[in-house]
Design a protein around this motif. Structure first.
Motif, mmCIF file in Angstrom:
data_model
loop_
_atom_site.group_PDB
_atom_site.id
_atom_site.type_symbol
_atom_site.label_atom_id
_atom_site.label_comp_id
_atom_site.label_asym_id
_atom_site.label_seq_id
_atom_site.Cartn_x
_atom_site.Cartn_y
_atom_site.Cartn_z
ATOM 1 N N PHE A 1 53.573 84.500 58.310
ATOM 2 C CA PHE A 1 53.884 85.445 57.672
ATOM 3 C C PHE A 1 52.895 86.789 58.015
ATOM 4 O O PHE A 1 53.409 87.736 58.228
ATOM 5 N N THR A 2 51.706 86.398 57.773
ATOM 6 C CA THR A 2 50.477 87.476 58.034
ATOM 7 C C THR A 2 50.700 88.001 59.677
ATOM 8 O O THR A 2 50.424 89.204 59.639
ATOM 9 N N VAL A 3 50.669 87.064 60.473
ATOM 10 C CA VAL A 3 50.784 87.354 61.766
ATOM 11 C C VAL A 3 51.914 88.119 62.345
ATOM 12 O O VAL A 3 51.799 89.258 62.998
ATOM 13 N N SER A 4 53.187 88.050 61.579
ATOM 14 C CA SER A 4 54.432 88.656 61.984
ATOM 15 C C SER A 4 54.313 89.972 61.392
ATOM 16 O O SER A 4 54.588 91.018 62.025
ATOM 17 N N SER A 5 53.599 90.270 60.079
ATOM 18 C CA SER A 5 53.388 91.444 59.590
ATOM 19 C C SER A 5 52.535 92.318 60.419
ATOM 20 O O SER A 5 52.681 93.584 60.183
ATOM 21 N N ARG A 6 51.375 91.759 60.786
ATOM 22 C CA ARG A 6 50.544 92.549 61.712
ATOM 23 C C ARG A 6 51.170 93.031 63.106
ATOM 24 O O ARG A 6 50.846 94.109 63.405
ATOM 25 N N TYR A 7 51.964 92.177 63.677
ATOM 26 C CA TYR A 7 52.554 92.477 64.879
ATOM 27 C C TYR A 7 53.524 93.779 64.512
ATOM 28 O O TYR A 7 53.539 94.830 65.411
ATOM 29 N N PHE A 8 54.159 93.916 63.560
ATOM 30 C CA PHE A 8 55.241 94.848 63.277
ATOM 31 C C PHE A 8 54.539 96.042 62.750
ATOM 32 O O PHE A 8 55.123 97.135 62.789
ATOM 33 N N TYR A 9 53.382 96.029 62.007
ATOM 34 C CA TYR A 9 52.681 97.097 61.444
ATOM 35 C C TYR A 9 52.126 97.739 62.759
ATOM 36 O O TYR A 9 52.156 98.996 62.906
ATOM 37 N N LYS A 10 51.480 97.174 63.761
ATOM 38 C CA LYS A 10 51.284 97.838 65.042
ATOM 39 C C LYS A 10 52.359 98.467 65.970
ATOM 40 O O LYS A 10 51.888 99.358 66.388
#
Length: 424
Positions: free
Chosen positions: A409-418
């Motif tokens: 969840f954290t990695v996916s969120s970071r990707y979409f924030y970028k």
């Protein structure tokens, strides 16, 4: 060195001016008192009843999102923007009316489903659902008021209302649980929200008038629905992915006492959400106001995110050291079995808290659908991993899988924030 110190001092001054420390102190107070009351209730009730409370609370969290249809999120987004007071007032009034209609409709559907035993096969849960899920109406409405106050940056008012709400709820819950047991718990929970709604309406004053709920107040529906529909979908997926373990366990595991031990450990993790939640409450309206200023937006995100990571790390380490012996001392071995699950759940939920600002920043940029994508990825992954883990390892498997699930969840969120940031 001096420049670094001055930057840190300036950062803390900004937090102070925006009401961060006022809200944080209020949140710390209510969470400590709330946590103490939950421990008291846990001591009064059997572990099986704690499991029933967690299952009903999970249903409440999920159904509240559907019932509220995301109108509180629309209010937060639209009223954070540069608009006239009359426009904000009209948006807020429409959101209140629409929330009343949607929540009452879903509540009656739930009552019908419950009568046929769709939501649970446990007879006690079936008896408690009409009372336990009524906050679908009252809490959803209260969240619209909180969103409006948050959007208009009335942080001190939010903290005061939140403290008052929690204090009333906690006093009532302890009193009514002693008197009526688990039914008293839900009776007190409902009374606290009804009272807070009344106080919120009084605080708003002239915003509400006899003409507030006229047909013309539905006119901003299309504007509200633009953000509400995506936000509702994103929040619904996020909530289901966060608590899919409880939902699956309620169907796969018949031992309600063991679910109770797991639920108690999950309940304690609420202390790990205190600091991140406060940061997100403060930051979201400012992200919306900076959506067209890339440099300022990026600078603000980095400042808040650094504070978030520090807070999450310290909270996790403190919880892992303090919680197990404290639980043993308070409950005299009653919930020692819960501590088998707690370390894994604490690590998992701490990883999840690292996304608070990323989700808030994505929201502020108007890319709400990205949060939905993150939650959808997480939900699909969680269902597969938890189902396999529970099949082979039981409740312990669900606890272990939370670490892997929340990391994804954290990695996916970071990707979409970028991705959202690059599209500014």
């Amino acid at each position: 060195m001096n420049a670094s110190i001055n930057n840190k001092l300036n950062l803390f001054q900004q937090f102070y001016k925006r009401g961060f420390f006022h809200l944080l102190s209020a949140n710390i107070f209510i969470q400590l008192v709330s946590f103490a009351s939950q421990l008291f209730v846990a001591d009064l009730l059997a572990p099986a009843d704690m499991g029933r409370i967690k299952i009903i609370q999970t249903y409440l969290s999920i159904f509240s999102i559907v019932a509220g249809m995301g109108f509180n999120t629309s209010v937060l987004k639209l009223c954070s923007e540069e608009r006239s007071f009359d426009d904000k007032k009209k948006i807020f009034q429409s959101a209140v009316l629409l929330t009343i209609l949607s929540t009452l409709s879903l509540y009656f559907i739930i009552i019908i489903l419950n009568a046929f035993g769709v939501l649970s096969t446990d007879t006690i849960i079936q008896t408690l659902i009409p009372l336990g899920l009524f906050p679908i109406v009252t809490n959803s409405l209260f969240m619209v008021f909180v969103a409006y106050f948050q959007a208009t940056k009335k942080i001190k008012l939010i903290s005061n209302l939140t403290v008052l709400n929690k204090l009333i709820a906690i006093i009532a819950i302890i009193s009514f649980t002693c008197w009526l047991g688990i039914k008293g718990y839900y009776l007190a929970y409902n009374l606290s929200f009804i009272l807070m709604l009344f106080i919120s309406v009084m605080v708003c004053g002239s915003i509400f008038s006899p003409k507030t709920f006229s047909r013309k107040d539905l006119s901003p529906f299309s504007t509200l629905w633009k953000y509400a529909k995506t936000s509702m979908f994103a929040n619904l997926l996020s909530e289901i992915s966060a608590y899919i373990d409880i939902i699956l366990l309620s169907f796969f595991v018949k031992d309600m006492q063991q679910i109770g031990y797991y639920s108690f450990a999950l309940t304690i993790t609420v202390i790990l959400r205190l600091f991140p939640g406060t940061v997100q409450q403060i930051a979201s309206p400012y992200f919306s106001s900076l959506a067209n200023q890339k440099d300022q937006f990026t600078s603000a995100f980095k400042k808040y995110n650094k504070l978030l990571y520090i807070g999450v790390t310290i909270s996790l380490l403190a919880a892992l050291v303090i919680v197990p012996p404290l639980t043993h001392w308070i409950f005299k071995s009653k919930y020692d079995q819960s501590m088998v699950y707690f370390p894994m759940l604490a690590i998992g939920w701490s990883l999840r808290q690292l996304t608070q600002l990323q989700s808030g920043a994505i929201f502020g940029l108007g890319k709400i659908e990205y949060n939905a994508y993150v939650s959808l990825i997480s939900l699909c992954f969680n269902i597969i991993v938890i189902s396999i883990s529970v099949y082979f390892l039981g409740l312990l498997g669900a606890a272990y899988s939370s670490i892997l699930n929340d990391f994804v969840f954290t990695v996916s969120s970071r990707y979409f924030y970028k991705k959202a940031q690059s599209e500014m």
